[in-house]
Structures are given as structure tokens and as C-alpha cells.
Design an enzyme around this catalytic site. Structure first.
Site, PDB file in Angstrom:
ATOM      1  N   ASN A 287      46.455 -82.649 -28.686  1.00 39.93           N
ATOM      2  CA  ASN A 287      45.262 -82.624 -29.561  1.00 39.93           C
ATOM      3  C   ASN A 287      45.583 -81.872 -30.847  1.00 39.93           C
ATOM      4  O   ASN A 287      45.070 -80.791 -31.119  1.00 39.93           O
ATOM      5  CB  ASN A 287      44.048 -82.027 -28.839  1.00 39.93           C
ATOM      6  CG  ASN A 287      44.278 -80.634 -28.308  1.00 39.93           C
ATOM      7  OD1 ASN A 287      45.399 -80.250 -27.992  1.00 39.93           O
ATOM      8  ND2 ASN A 287      43.222 -79.842 -28.214  1.00 39.93           N
TER       9      ASN A 287
ATOM     10  N   ASP B 230      46.006 -72.835 -20.307  1.00 36.55           N
ATOM     11  CA  ASP B 230      45.189 -73.405 -21.388  1.00 36.55           C
ATOM     12  C   ASP B 230      45.231 -72.483 -22.608  1.00 36.55           C
ATOM     13  O   ASP B 230      44.215 -72.225 -23.258  1.00 36.55           O
ATOM     14  CB  ASP B 230      43.741 -73.661 -20.951  1.00 36.55           C
ATOM     15  CG  ASP B 230      42.971 -74.486 -21.979  1.00 36.55           C
ATOM     16  OD1 ASP B 230      43.584 -74.983 -22.950  1.00 36.55           O
ATOM     17  OD2 ASP B 230      41.751 -74.641 -21.819  1.00 36.55           O
TER      18      ASP B 230
HETATM   19  O1  DOR Z   1      38.881 -74.016 -25.058  1.00 36.00           O
HETATM   20  C1  DOR Z   1      39.510 -75.037 -25.273  1.00 36.00           C
HETATM   21  N1  DOR Z   1      40.378 -75.132 -26.299  1.00 36.00           N
HETATM   22  N2  DOR Z   1      39.316 -76.106 -24.481  1.00 36.00           N
HETATM   23  C2  DOR Z   1      39.857 -77.306 -24.764  1.00 36.00           C
HETATM   24  O2  DOR Z   1      39.637 -78.231 -24.033  1.00 36.00           O
HETATM   25  C3  DOR Z   1      40.694 -77.512 -25.973  1.00 36.00           C
HETATM   26  C4  DOR Z   1      41.263 -76.219 -26.404  1.00 36.00           C
HETATM   27  C5  DOR Z   1      41.864 -76.278 -27.777  1.00 36.00           C
HETATM   28  O3  DOR Z   1      42.706 -77.141 -28.016  1.00 36.00           O
HETATM   29  O4  DOR Z   1      41.554 -75.414 -28.610  1.00 36.00           O
END
Ligand code: DOR
Length: 434
Positions: free
Chosen positions: A100, A313
Site C-alpha cells: 500500500n 503491522d
Molecule cells: O493502522 C494501520 N496502518 N492499518 C492498516 O491497515 C494500514 C496501516 C498503514 O499502512 O498505515
């Protein structure tokens, strides 16, 4: 040069070793593991680096299957250099970076470009997850087979869940044919709406729009059913609710090829932290920090094996972005450098898992879920090694993080366990002592 890691407690769940072992490294690989290898030293003369690990725990390098290195295009949030320095400082030797980005990694050329830059700039091994749909728009499939040939290890539209069940089904069928897993950000966008925190009394008290727990549980139920239907490997990202754990449990019981992860922040914090820090966006993350009952369900899910592994994450954003008003600030917590000690506090100090079991959830299980190499220190394996001083206490100081992302609800928290050194292919990539 050869390397001897001497006198530590080796915890290597893959080989079942847990005890005092020396590790001898040659040509980037583990050459010998035995209780005492000092006798080899004189024969090797002065060309051996010796790392004194007495009082420390030696583990296979940790593997993070969920990292946002923000490459390409978002160097104000993170770079390969800063993100992999943070990984190394946290004991990680392999990370999977997510697509992303700007532009979205949705073509074989971009997969190749990120891998090529990683070979130049990264301190740890970097794998790439390609997008599931073009531009992560949830409409047209990305060229999954071509991205797999270019080296992608998985596919995901993380951050922008695929709303259309038909598109998601086709994506699973295609990923299955390609032989790679789909990493699933399970969220119903309609139910989440413009929410920014967990729906409930804290959201009401702060006047912030809520994200209901059902937004996750409903999406997990849909997606594990589609995994069962298609036979495609589905790895559910960042579980945060009791309902989602229950949906994964049922799917596994029914034999669906599903794995699941939980983050250290969802294990350690609840929406009470949002109340405490009020409009400080350090707590703003998607999925949001939930209730205590959810946190307990995540811990129990991990203990029982419904949740396979822990992933960070790691989602860094610039200080400017995270300083915006709570509703406008981006979702994301900087996680690589606090992951192991936070999980250690909740799970080992909390009496839920043994140390060996915790290490397994950071090594063997992530490798298994994504089909990655590593996670083991047997003779002949690449010498990807982390060394933790579990007696060292430290206070999390965001300004001292190597990541460009300085935002974490763990700021100011006293933690036990510091990564003393990290080696990738026998080469030291991190050390907190000379
Ligand atoms: O907290 C988040 N940040 N959740 C996500 O799904 C994407 C991520 C991001 O890329 O900043």
C-alpha cells in the site's frame, strides 16, 4: 571471518534446543551448535569474532510477515534504510514489506524494483507482498502470476479491504493457482464507515466516530468461508476482536487452510489507552485498540493455537501526519523495535507462554504461514540470529527509535528485554554494545 556466539541460552523451537549452547558460524551459515565450542578457538587463531552471550537468550532471527517499509514513494514515512535498521534493532532478520505504497506495488516491475533496492539498502532480508487488485481498488485483479515470478511471496490489499466478495473469491482462486497465500485485512468498509476508534463508551465520551467489533468479525467470517470454498491459503492479518478469533477457530476446525496473526499492540493495549492519551494519535491504528474482553480473547487465541503467530503491522507515519487532529491523522503504530519486549511482557511474564513458545510464534510460525525460509538454527542454516538480554530494563523513548515512525502507545512504558545484537548471514547488523 568465523563467528562464535558463546555462553548464551539458545532457544530454538525448530530443533527443540533450549539450554546453554555455543553457536559457531562460518561463511554466513551455522557450522556447529554444541554446549561448548571454545576448543575450536585456538585452531582458528585471531580471525574469529567472539560474541559473549552469557546472560542472554540466543534465538533464530525473528520474522515479521507484516511490515510497511513505505517503499516506493513514501520516504517521509520510512525508507528501506530506516525501516530495516528498526527491524534489526528489534531482532528481526526477515520482513515482508506491504504494497500500500505510492504507487501501489501491483506489477512485476515494481516487485523487482523494491527487491533490487533492498539488496542495495536493506540491513535485513526483505520480501515483497504484491497487491491483490490493481491500485488496491478492489475491482480488477493485479497480475498475480507475473508478480509471483518476479519474487512476490504473497498478495494483499491491506489497508483497503476488498469489499466485493466476488472479486475476493476470484483473487483467492487465482492466488491458489499461483501457490501463494492471500494476506487478509478483514474489515467491512461499510460497517467501519468513517470510524477512527473502537465503537463503545470511550468513542462516545471523546466524541469520536466508532469502528464496531462486527466490522472485523463479519469480514473474517466471509473471508474464511471463501478460503474454504476455493481451497486458497488465507492468512488473516491483525486480529483484534473476540468474534474474529471465534470465526478463525471455527474455520480451522472445519479444515479451511487459514492462519492468523495478532500484533503486540493489540495484545498489550486496549481502548483504555485511547481514553488515557485522549486525542494523541499514537493510539490511532486500524483495526483499533479494543476492549479488555477482546484482548483476553486474543491472548487465549494465541495460547490455544487458533492464532498462529505474532506480526508487528509496523506502520510508520511522519510526525507531521500523526500530529493532525485525531480524526484526520493516519492509522498506524511504529512496532518493530518494541514487538518482542511487549509480547514478552504480556505472554511470558504474564504466564501465558513459555519463552520457547513465544520464540516459535516469532520464527517458525511466520515462516510456515508464508512459506518463507529461516526460523531455525541447525547446522547448515543461514546464520540469521537475534540475541536478547531479558534482564535489561528500558523505557520506550519514541525519539530514540530508528524508524521514522515515532508513534506508539508504548511510549514511556518500562519494558524488560532488549535486543543486544542481530546477525544476518553471520554479519552483525545491530548491536547495542561495542
Ligand atoms: O493502522 C494501520 N496502518 N492499518 C492498516 O491497515 C494500514 C496501516 C498503514 O499502512 O498505515
Amino acid at each position: 571471518m568465523a563467528l562464535l556466539i558463546r555462553g548464551g541460552r539458545l532457544v530454538d523451537p525448530a530443533t527443540g534446543r533450549d539450554g546453554r549452547f555455543d553457536v559457531w558460524v562460518e561463511d554466513g551459515r551455522v557450522a556447529a551448535v554444541a554446549p561448548d565450542l571454545a576448543a575450536r578457538l585456538p585452531a582458528e587463531g585471531g580471525s574469529v569474532e567472539v560474541f559473549e552471550a552469557a546472560g542472554c537468550v540466543v534465538t533464530p532471527g525473528l520474522i515479521d510477515v507484516h511490515t510497511h517499509l513505505r517503499v516506493p514513494g513514501q520516504a517521509h514515512k520510512e525508507t528501506l534504510a530506516t525501516g530495516t535498521a528498526a527491524a534489526a534493532a528489534g531482532g528481526f532478520t526477515q520482513v515482508v514489506t506491504f504494497p500500500n505504497t505510492r504507487p501501489v506495488i501491483d506489477s512485476p516491475w515494481l516487485v523487482e524494483a523494491v527487491l533490487a533496492r533492498a539488496r542495495e539498502e536493506a540491513r535485513v532480508r526483505v520480501h515483497v507482498a504484491g497487491a491483490l487488485t490493481r491500485g488496491q481498488e478492489g475491482r480488477e485483479l493485479a497480475p498475480l502470476a507475473a508478480m509471483a515470478r518476479a519474487g512476490a511471496v504473497a498478495f494483499t490489499d491491506d489497508g483497503r479491504p476488498v469489499a466485493d466478495a466476488g472479486v475476493f473469491r476470484r483473487a483467492l482462486e487465482y492466488a491458489r493457482a499461483v501457490g501463494l497465500p492471500v494476506l487478509d485485512h478483514a474489515e467491512d468498509p461499510g460497517l467501519s464507515g468513517a470510524g477512527v476508534v473502537h465503537e463503545g463508551p470511550v468513542a462516545l465520551a471523546l466524541g469520536l466516530p466508532g469502528i464496531p467489533a462486527l466490522s472485523e468479525a463479519a469480514a473474517v467470517a466471509r473471508d474464511v468461508a471463501l478460503s474454504a470454498l476455493t481451497g486458497a491459503r488465507l492468512h488473516v492479518l491483525h486480529l483484534s476482536t473476540a468474534g474474529a478469533v471465534e470465526a478463525v477457530r471455527r474455520a480451522k476446525e472445519a479444515g479451511a487452510p487459514v492462519t492468523a496473526e495478532v500484533t503486540p499492540h493489540h495484545l498489550a493495549f486496549t481502548v483504555a489507552e485511547v481514553e488515557r492519551l485522549r486525542y494523541d494519535a499514537s493510539t490511532k491504528v486500524n483495526p483499533p485498540l479494543r476492549d479488555e474482553a477482546d484482548r483476553q480473547a486474543l491472548i487465549e487465541g494465541l495460547r490455544s493455537g487458533v492464532i498462529d503467530l505474532i506480526a508487528t503491522d509496523h506502520a510508520p507515519h511522519s510526525p507531521d501526519e500523526k500530529s493532525l487532529p485525531y480524526v484526520d491523522a493516519p492509522f498506524g503504530i511504529s512496532g518493530l523495535e518494541t514487538a518482542f519486549p511487549l509480547a514478552y511482557a504480556v505472554l511470558v511474564q504474564g504466564g501465558v507462554l513459555t519463552l520457547a513458545e513465544l520464540v516459535r510464534r516469532f520464527t517458525v510460525e511466520p515462516a510456515r504461514a508464508l512459506g518463507l525460509p529461516g526460523g531455525r538454527l541447525a547446522e547448515g542454516d543461514p546464520a540469521d540470529i537475534a540475541i536478547f538480554d531479558l534482564d535489561a530494563e528500558w523505557v520506550v523513548d519514541p525519539s530514540a527509535l530508528r524508524s521514522k515512525g515515532k508513534h506508539t502507545p508504548a511510549a514511556g512504558r518500562r519494558l524488560r528485554g532488549r535486543c543486544a545484537a542481530t546477525f544476518v548471514g553471520g554479519r552483525r547488523v545491530w548491536g547495542d554494545r561495542p
